[in-house]
Design a protein around this motif. Sequence first.
Motif, PDB file in Angstrom:
ATOM      1  N   GLN A  28       0.878  -1.207  -0.020  1.00  0.00           N
ATOM      2  CA  GLN A  28      -0.228   0.185   0.014  1.00  0.00           C
ATOM      3  C   GLN A  28       1.015   1.319  -0.069  1.00  0.00           C
ATOM      4  OE1 GLN A  28      -2.225   0.929   3.362  1.00  0.00           O
ATOM      5  NE2 GLN A  28      -4.080   1.526   2.308  1.00  0.00           N
ATOM      6  N   GLU A  29       1.910   1.101   0.870  1.00  0.00           N
ATOM      7  CA  GLU A  29       2.743   2.566   0.942  1.00  0.00           C
ATOM      8  C   GLU A  29       3.437   2.630  -0.551  1.00  0.00           C
ATOM      9  OE1 GLU A  29       4.473   2.525   5.327  1.00  0.00           O
ATOM     10  OE2 GLU A  29       5.172   1.262   4.057  1.00  0.00           O
ATOM     11  N   CYS A  30       3.720   1.831  -1.041  1.00  0.00           N
ATOM     12  CA  CYS A  30       4.345   1.763  -2.542  1.00  0.00           C
ATOM     13  C   CYS A  30       3.535   2.286  -3.451  1.00  0.00           C
ATOM     14  CB  CYS A  30       4.878   0.616  -3.052  1.00  0.00           C
ATOM     15  SG  CYS A  30       5.972   0.595  -4.431  1.00  0.00           S
ATOM     16  N   CYS A  31       2.389   1.264  -3.781  1.00  0.00           N
ATOM     17  CA  CYS A  31       1.361   1.756  -4.924  1.00  0.00           C
ATOM     18  C   CYS A  31       0.465   2.902  -4.684  1.00  0.00           C
ATOM     19  CB  CYS A  31       0.815   0.662  -5.071  1.00  0.00           C
ATOM     20  SG  CYS A  31       1.707  -0.831  -5.690  1.00  0.00           S
ATOM     21  N   CYS A  32       0.429   3.547  -3.147  1.00  0.00           N
ATOM     22  CA  CYS A  32      -0.722   4.475  -3.054  1.00  0.00           C
ATOM     23  C   CYS A  32       0.124   5.805  -2.959  1.00  0.00           C
ATOM     24  CB  CYS A  32      -1.516   4.336  -1.819  1.00  0.00           C
ATOM     25  SG  CYS A  32      -2.333   2.966  -1.565  1.00  0.00           S
ATOM     26  N   THR A  33       1.273   5.792  -3.559  1.00  0.00           N
ATOM     27  CA  THR A  33       1.996   7.188  -3.330  1.00  0.00           C
ATOM     28  C   THR A  33       2.876   7.059  -4.891  1.00  0.00           C
ATOM     29  OG1 THR A  33       4.064   6.027  -2.623  1.00  0.00           O
ATOM     30  CG2 THR A  33       2.780   6.881  -1.100  1.00  0.00           C
ATOM     31  N   VAL A  34       4.028   6.934  -4.968  1.00  0.00           N
ATOM     32  CA  VAL A  34       4.555   6.860  -6.383  1.00  0.00           C
ATOM     33  C   VAL A  34       5.325   5.676  -7.029  1.00  0.00           C
ATOM     34  CG1 VAL A  34       5.497   9.657  -6.138  1.00  0.00           C
ATOM     35  CG2 VAL A  34       6.780   7.975  -5.440  1.00  0.00           C
ATOM     36  N   GLY A  35       5.030   4.747  -6.340  1.00  0.00           N
ATOM     37  CA  GLY A  35       5.595   3.477  -6.851  1.00  0.00           C
ATOM     38  C   GLY A  35       4.897   3.012  -7.772  1.00  0.00           C
ATOM     39  N   CYS A  59      -6.524   2.011  -2.200  1.00  0.00           N
ATOM     40  CA  CYS A  59      -5.878   3.378  -2.090  1.00  0.00           C
ATOM     41  C   CYS A  59      -7.296   4.177  -2.070  1.00  0.00           C
ATOM     42  CB  CYS A  59      -4.945   3.961  -2.919  1.00  0.00           C
ATOM     43  SG  CYS A  59      -3.725   2.814  -3.361  1.00  0.00           S
ATOM     44  N   PRO A  60      -8.401   3.727  -1.049  1.00  0.00           N
ATOM     45  CA  PRO A  60      -9.571   4.493  -1.383  1.00  0.00           C
ATOM     46  C   PRO A  60      -9.750   5.907  -1.213  1.00  0.00           C
ATOM     47  CG  PRO A  60      -9.358   3.476   1.108  1.00  0.00           C
ATOM     48  CD  PRO A  60      -8.280   2.936   0.186  1.00  0.00           C
ATOM     49  N   HIS A  61      -8.597   6.568  -0.580  1.00  0.00           N
ATOM     50  CA  HIS A  61      -8.482   7.913  -0.395  1.00  0.00           C
ATOM     51  C   HIS A  61      -7.758   8.753  -1.574  1.00  0.00           C
ATOM     52  CE1 HIS A  61     -10.664   7.778   2.882  1.00  0.00           C
ATOM     53  NE2 HIS A  61      -9.922   7.084   3.751  1.00  0.00           N
ATOM     54  N   GLY A  62      -7.333   7.854  -2.643  1.00  0.00           N
ATOM     55  CA  GLY A  62      -6.525   8.542  -3.798  1.00  0.00           C
ATOM     56  C   GLY A  62      -5.008   8.406  -3.595  1.00  0.00           C
ATOM     57  N   ARG A  63      -4.204   9.048  -4.503  1.00  0.00           N
ATOM     58  CA  ARG A  63      -2.836   8.909  -4.316  1.00  0.00           C
ATOM     59  C   ARG A  63      -2.649   9.681  -3.256  1.00  0.00           C
ATOM     60  NH1 ARG A  63       0.657   6.660  -7.592  1.00  0.00           N
ATOM     61  NH2 ARG A  63      -0.865   6.178  -9.241  1.00  0.00           N
ATOM     62  N   GLY A  64      -1.367   9.296  -2.415  1.00  0.00           N
ATOM     63  CA  GLY A  64      -0.637  10.178  -1.367  1.00  0.00           C
ATOM     64  C   GLY A  64      -1.474   9.784   0.080  1.00  0.00           C
ATOM     65  N   TYR A  65      -2.512   9.054  -0.135  1.00  0.00           N
ATOM     66  CA  TYR A  65      -3.063   8.664   1.264  1.00  0.00           C
ATOM     67  C   TYR A  65      -3.274   7.443   1.575  1.00  0.00           C
ATOM     68  CZ  TYR A  65      -4.896  13.863   1.454  1.00  0.00           C
ATOM     69  OH  TYR A  65      -4.999  15.096   1.418  1.00  0.00           O
ATOM     70  N   LEU A  66      -2.979   7.105   2.905  1.00  0.00           N
ATOM     71  CA  LEU A  66      -3.029   5.682   3.467  1.00  0.00           C
ATOM     72  C   LEU A  66      -4.108   5.642   4.194  1.00  0.00           C
ATOM     73  CD1 LEU A  66       0.582   4.319   4.190  1.00  0.00           C
ATOM     74  CD2 LEU A  66      -0.625   4.369   2.003  1.00  0.00           C
ATOM     75  N   VAL A  95       9.810  18.538  -0.207  1.00  0.00           N
ATOM     76  CA  VAL A  95       8.848  19.213   0.520  1.00  0.00           C
ATOM     77  C   VAL A  95       7.614  18.406   0.883  1.00  0.00           C
ATOM     78  CG1 VAL A  95       7.570  21.261   1.374  1.00  0.00           C
ATOM     79  CG2 VAL A  95       9.852  21.464   0.346  1.00  0.00           C
ATOM     80  N   ASN A  96       7.265  17.785   1.859  1.00  0.00           N
ATOM     81  CA  ASN A  96       6.454  17.114   1.713  1.00  0.00           C
ATOM     82  C   ASN A  96       4.699  17.883   1.781  1.00  0.00           C
ATOM     83  OD1 ASN A  96       4.474  14.639   2.011  1.00  0.00           O
ATOM     84  ND2 ASN A  96       3.935  15.262   4.277  1.00  0.00           N
ATOM     85  N   THR A  97       3.677  17.377   1.110  1.00  0.00           N
ATOM     86  CA  THR A  97       2.490  18.083   1.084  1.00  0.00           C
ATOM     87  C   THR A  97       1.250  17.083   1.243  1.00  0.00           C
ATOM     88  OG1 THR A  97       2.285  17.915  -1.397  1.00  0.00           O
ATOM     89  CG2 THR A  97       3.413  20.039  -0.520  1.00  0.00           C
ATOM     90  N   ALA A  98       0.275  17.494   1.492  1.00  0.00           N
ATOM     91  CA  ALA A  98      -0.838  16.479   1.551  1.00  0.00           C
ATOM     92  C   ALA A  98      -1.894  16.775   0.539  1.00  0.00           C
ATOM     93  CB  ALA A  98      -1.569  16.680   3.018  1.00  0.00           C
ATOM     94  N   PRO A  99      -2.351  15.826  -0.409  1.00  0.00           N
ATOM     95  CA  PRO A  99      -1.464  14.606  -0.589  1.00  0.00           C
ATOM     96  C   PRO A  99      -0.261  15.167  -1.596  1.00  0.00           C
ATOM     97  CG  PRO A  99      -3.197  14.840  -2.217  1.00  0.00           C
ATOM     98  CD  PRO A  99      -3.380  15.959  -1.316  1.00  0.00           C
ATOM     99  N   GLY A 100       0.656  14.060  -1.580  1.00  0.00           N
ATOM    100  CA  GLY A 100       1.970  14.316  -2.444  1.00  0.00           C
ATOM    101  C   GLY A 100       3.081  14.756  -1.749  1.00  0.00           C
ATOM    102  N   TYR A 101       3.795  15.560  -2.561  1.00  0.00           N
ATOM    103  CA  TYR A 101       4.981  16.208  -2.117  1.00  0.00           C
ATOM    104  C   TYR A 101       5.369  17.332  -3.296  1.00  0.00           C
ATOM    105  CZ  TYR A 101       7.226  13.168  -5.492  1.00  0.00           C
ATOM    106  OH  TYR A 101       7.514  12.473  -6.534  1.00  0.00           O
ATOM    107  N   SER A 102       6.397  18.121  -2.838  1.00  0.00           N
ATOM    108  CA  SER A 102       7.030  19.039  -4.085  1.00  0.00           C
ATOM    109  C   SER A 102       8.386  18.731  -4.214  1.00  0.00           C
ATOM    110  CB  SER A 102       6.416  20.373  -3.676  1.00  0.00           C
ATOM    111  OG  SER A 102       5.205  20.629  -3.603  1.00  0.00           O
ATOM    112  N   CYS A 103       8.861  18.885  -5.258  1.00  0.00           N
ATOM    113  CA  CYS A 103      10.390  18.853  -5.424  1.00  0.00           C
ATOM    114  C   CYS A 103      10.919  20.073  -6.041  1.00  0.00           C
ATOM    115  CB  CYS A 103      10.804  17.372  -6.226  1.00  0.00           C
ATOM    116  SG  CYS A 103      12.494  17.371  -6.583  1.00  0.00           S
ATOM    117  N   TYR A 104      11.523  20.662  -5.357  1.00  0.00           N
ATOM    118  CA  TYR A 104      12.246  21.958  -5.791  1.00  0.00           C
ATOM    119  C   TYR A 104      13.509  21.830  -6.460  1.00  0.00           C
ATOM    120  CZ  TYR A 104       8.308  24.183  -3.425  1.00  0.00           C
ATOM    121  OH  TYR A 104       7.141  24.416  -2.930  1.00  0.00           O
TER     122      TYR A 104
END
Length: 267
Positions: A28-35, A59-66, A95-104
Amino acid sequence: SSGRRECYFDTAAPDACDNILARNVTWQECCCTVGEGWGSGCRIQQCPGTETAEYQSLCPHGRGYLVPSGDLSARRDVDECQLFQDQVCKSGVCVNTAPGYSCYCSNGFYYHAHRLECVDNDECADEEPACEGGRCVNTVGSYHCTCEPPLVLDGSRRRCVSNESQSLDDNLGVCWQEVGPDLVCSRPRLDRQATYTECCCLYGEAWGMDCALCPAQDSGTAQLYTAPRGPLGILTCAATSPKILITILQTSKCQQLKSQGQSQQRP
Ligand SMILES: [Ca+2]
Ligand SMILES: [Ca+2]
């Protein structure tokens, strides 16, 4: 699909076996995020596509949520920066965001969403020509321009012009107020940009991102001000005291005209 295994990204790449985001994460951690795939020793089980029923239940709450501890109504944002460490935003700042993250990424780089890293922006491939009238050469983090003779680069270093029309005063650039003994420019004026002449007459010791040195002046502590453009379109600077006119010619040589005795002498 239980336990903790390796999480893979960009599984379609030829070197996918090396594309490991983390080694000890759940399905779940892998596939509900960027895996994109999960497994061990390159036996990769593809993550379900986001449109599938399997993904919806994983991933019932969509990408980035567990879903924490089986409570389907609750959701928890995954801190991808922490879970995947430096693998999710290589060469950038995560930088972590909810959901997801940002890469600068640094200037001249952009975030590649498949490779999960900051990669060089190829300015030469942009639709807008990066070099006006010249050839563009891409470099890592930047680019430069070259001109076919007799054209030469102008002060912006981004445009090819004929030798005669080259003027250092067509372009605004950063004005450096100090040049160290090692010829390193420092103390840029942050409030405004200036042309080469303005910069050298009024504020600074060097101009532009290439740190072009201003011509030497021996006008002492005289306060300088700009005068209207004189003949030949040359911007002149005049010292109030002592009465010295300094003309910066287009050759960027500094010419000093002594005008003692006459207060209104013009070049
Ligand atoms: Ca997140
Ligand atoms: Ca580049």
